[in-house]
Design a protein around this motif. Structure first.
Motif, PDB file in Angstrom:
ATOM      1  N   HIS A 133       0.273   5.658   0.519  1.00 43.49           N
ATOM      2  CA  HIS A 133      -0.617   6.812   0.690  1.00 43.49           C
ATOM      3  C   HIS A 133       0.164   8.100   0.539  1.00 43.49           C
ATOM      4  O   HIS A 133       1.313   8.206   0.989  1.00 43.49           O
ATOM      5  N   HIS A 161      -3.291  -1.587   6.083  1.00 45.64           N
ATOM      6  CA  HIS A 161      -3.853  -1.861   4.750  1.00 45.64           C
ATOM      7  C   HIS A 161      -3.028  -2.927   4.020  1.00 45.64           C
ATOM      8  O   HIS A 161      -3.588  -3.801   3.353  1.00 45.64           O
ATOM      9  N   ASP A 170       0.841  -1.194   0.000  1.00 42.86           N
ATOM     10  CA  ASP A 170       0.000   0.000   0.000  1.00 42.86           C
ATOM     11  C   ASP A 170       0.876   1.244   0.000  1.00 42.86           C
ATOM     12  O   ASP A 170       2.041   1.204   0.439  1.00 42.86           O
TER      13      ASP A 170
END
Ligand code: MG
Length: 160
Positions: free
Chosen positions: A12, A44, A10
């Motif tokens: 971000h 995540h 993941d």
């Protein structure tokens, strides 16, 4: 015994005015993850690894980022829901191993607190939860402090 391995990734974007939450721990930082949920990049990646181990798709399919029900939700709660399914299918976590890639702050002082959040949900002792932090050595978006990324591999087993 049946063993299954999964991998999760993941990333971000980091923006000012958002809390930086990793492994359920709020960290001292000037910027946090832009996300529909609390943007916990580590959790995540764990969720995707767990879903992947059983061929169950990914976090975006399971918890759509346009669903009001998941707005601002703690990612630990999402992990709890995925673990409930893992357990109901007769599986348990053997171990997880994660790498978090972030320029700052230094994460090692917070690993114990992260493991204390994760261990009861994963039903795995802290020494079965590997956490490592790396920087991007100043290169790319992560190295410029514009993003944070995480990788996780997980092994689950069942007596089937
Ligand atoms: Mg995410």
């Amino acid at each position: 015994m049946s063993f299954k391995v999964g991998i999760g990734y993941d990333l971000h974007r980091l923006v000012p005015g958002r809390p930086l939450i990793i492994g359920g721990v709020k960290l001292p930082a000037d910027a946090g993850c832009l996300a529909h949920s609390d943007g916990d990049v580590l959790v995540h990646s764990m969720i995707d690894a767990l879903l992947g181990a059983r061929g169950e798709g990914d976090i975006g399919q399971r918890f759509p980022d346009d669903a009001p029900a998941f707005k601002g939700i703690s990612s630990l709660e999402l992990l709890r829901r995925v673990m409930k399914e893992i357990k109901e299918a007769g599986f348990r976590v053997v171990n997880t191993d994660s790498v978090i890639i972030l320029e700052k702050p230094k994460l090692a002082p917070y690993f114990e607190a992260m493991k204390a959040n994760l261990a009861p949900i994963l039903e795995a002792s802290p020494n079965r939860i590997g956490l490592k932090a790396k920087t991007a050595e100043g290169t790319g978006e992560v190295g410029s402090g514009l993003a944070v990324a995480a990788w996780t591999v997980v092994l689950v087993e069942a007596e089937i």
